[in-house]
Design an enzyme around this catalytic site. Structure first.
Site, PDB file in Angstrom:
ATOM      1  N   ASP A  34     -19.386  49.835  15.226  1.00  0.00           N
ATOM      2  CA  ASP A  34     -18.597  51.030  15.515  1.00  0.00           C
ATOM      3  C   ASP A  34     -19.150  51.646  16.810  1.00  0.00           C
ATOM      4  O   ASP A  34     -20.001  51.045  17.501  1.00  0.00           O
ATOM      5  CB  ASP A  34     -18.588  52.005  14.323  1.00  0.00           C
ATOM      6  CG  ASP A  34     -19.932  52.722  14.117  1.00  0.00           C
ATOM      7  OD1 ASP A  34     -20.924  52.381  14.801  1.00  0.00           O
ATOM      8  OD2 ASP A  34     -19.991  53.627  13.267  1.00  0.00           O
ATOM      9  N   HIS A  35     -18.697  52.875  17.119  1.00  0.00           N
ATOM     10  CA  HIS A  35     -19.149  53.524  18.357  1.00  0.00           C
ATOM     11  C   HIS A  35     -20.662  53.762  18.342  1.00  0.00           C
ATOM     12  O   HIS A  35     -21.322  53.664  19.379  1.00  0.00           O
ATOM     13  CB  HIS A  35     -18.421  54.855  18.540  1.00  0.00           C
ATOM     14  CG  HIS A  35     -18.536  55.777  17.364  1.00  0.00           C
ATOM     15  ND1 HIS A  35     -17.890  55.515  16.170  1.00  0.00           N
ATOM     16  CD2 HIS A  35     -19.230  56.926  17.173  1.00  0.00           C
ATOM     17  CE1 HIS A  35     -18.175  56.487  15.307  1.00  0.00           C
ATOM     18  NE2 HIS A  35     -18.996  57.348  15.893  1.00  0.00           N
ATOM     19  N   GLY A  85     -24.385  53.347  13.135  1.00  0.00           N
ATOM     20  CA  GLY A  85     -25.500  54.256  13.420  1.00  0.00           C
ATOM     21  C   GLY A  85     -26.706  53.976  12.541  1.00  0.00           C
ATOM     22  O   GLY A  85     -27.829  53.837  13.014  1.00  0.00           O
ATOM     23  N   HIS A 130     -34.811  33.845   1.328  1.00  0.00           N
ATOM     24  CA  HIS A 130     -34.606  34.065  -0.111  1.00  0.00           C
ATOM     25  C   HIS A 130     -33.148  34.286  -0.491  1.00  0.00           C
ATOM     26  O   HIS A 130     -32.694  33.799  -1.525  1.00  0.00           O
ATOM     27  CB  HIS A 130     -35.395  35.299  -0.577  1.00  0.00           C
ATOM     28  CG  HIS A 130     -36.878  35.125  -0.534  1.00  0.00           C
ATOM     29  ND1 HIS A 130     -37.742  35.900  -1.263  1.00  0.00           N
ATOM     30  CD2 HIS A 130     -37.657  34.267   0.174  1.00  0.00           C
ATOM     31  CE1 HIS A 130     -38.993  35.527  -1.027  1.00  0.00           C
ATOM     32  NE2 HIS A 130     -38.968  34.552  -0.134  1.00  0.00           N
TER      33      HIS A 130
HETATM   34  C1  RB5 Z   1     -20.916  57.373  12.705  1.00  0.00           C
HETATM   35  O1  RB5 Z   1     -21.175  58.681  13.086  1.00  0.00           O
HETATM   36  C2  RB5 Z   1     -21.850  56.948  11.579  1.00  0.00           C
HETATM   37  O2  RB5 Z   1     -21.483  57.599  10.397  1.00  0.00           O
HETATM   38  C3  RB5 Z   1     -21.825  55.460  11.392  1.00  0.00           C
HETATM   39  O3  RB5 Z   1     -22.192  54.834  12.571  1.00  0.00           O
HETATM   40  C4  RB5 Z   1     -22.758  54.895  10.341  1.00  0.00           C
HETATM   41  O4  RB5 Z   1     -24.058  55.365  10.486  1.00  0.00           O
HETATM   42  C5  RB5 Z   1     -22.274  54.979   8.953  1.00  0.00           C
HETATM   43  O5  RB5 Z   1     -22.909  54.492   8.002  1.00  0.00           O
END
Ligand code: RB5
Length: 147
Positions: A7-8, A65, A97
């Protein structure tokens, strides 16, 4: 072939890992995201997991994240064993494992240098093929059949 996605929150680390894979001469397909614009980690965890489950990629690397949301997502796909690793010991053990087929990383948890070493450890460690580990993995797979 490897499948990689984030993701970002994992975008910058994904770029660094792809550069490292290129330096190692390892082929990969990038399933996105393709910018730092806010997006939803399940979309990318799902795409990578489905590519691995379908045999289009031998292994996957997924990043958000924390690595938590995207690994929870990937582990919903039958046949996927996604392991969230923040150290090389875990990366080695989960290949040896658990025969993990996806590595999950938390870009806000591990630095780039450690993340690259975790990737190398994961990719370079074979499954042990020990009977007890095969038995345990079959028990995980049995959850889908309720046996
Ligand atoms: C995005 O802000 C964040 O929630 C995501 O990257 C991740 O950590 C979710 O588990």
């Amino acid at each position: 072939m490897l499948a990689i996605g984030s993701d970002h929150g994992g975008f910058a680390l994904k770029q660094a890992i792809m550069k490292h894979l290129e330096e190692r001469g390892l082929a990969y397909k990038d399933y996105g995201t393709y910018s730092e614009a806010s997006c939803d980690y399940p979309d990318f965890g799902r795409a990578v997991a489905q590519a691995v489950a379908a045999g289009e990629a031998e292994f996957g690397i997924i990043i958000c994240g924390t690595g938590i949301g995207i690994s929870i997502t990937a582990n919903k796909v039958p046949g996927i064993r996604a392991a969230l690793c923040g150290d090389c010991f875990s990366a080695e053990a989960t290949r040896s494992h658990n025969d993990a087929n996806i590595l999950a990383l938390g870009a806000r948890v591990v630095g780039e240098g450690l993340a690259v070493k975790i990737v190398d450890t994961f990719l370079d460690t074979p499954f042990s093929n020990d009977e007890r580990h095969i038995r345990r993995i079959k028990k995980i797979e049995g959850l889908y059949r309720n046996d």
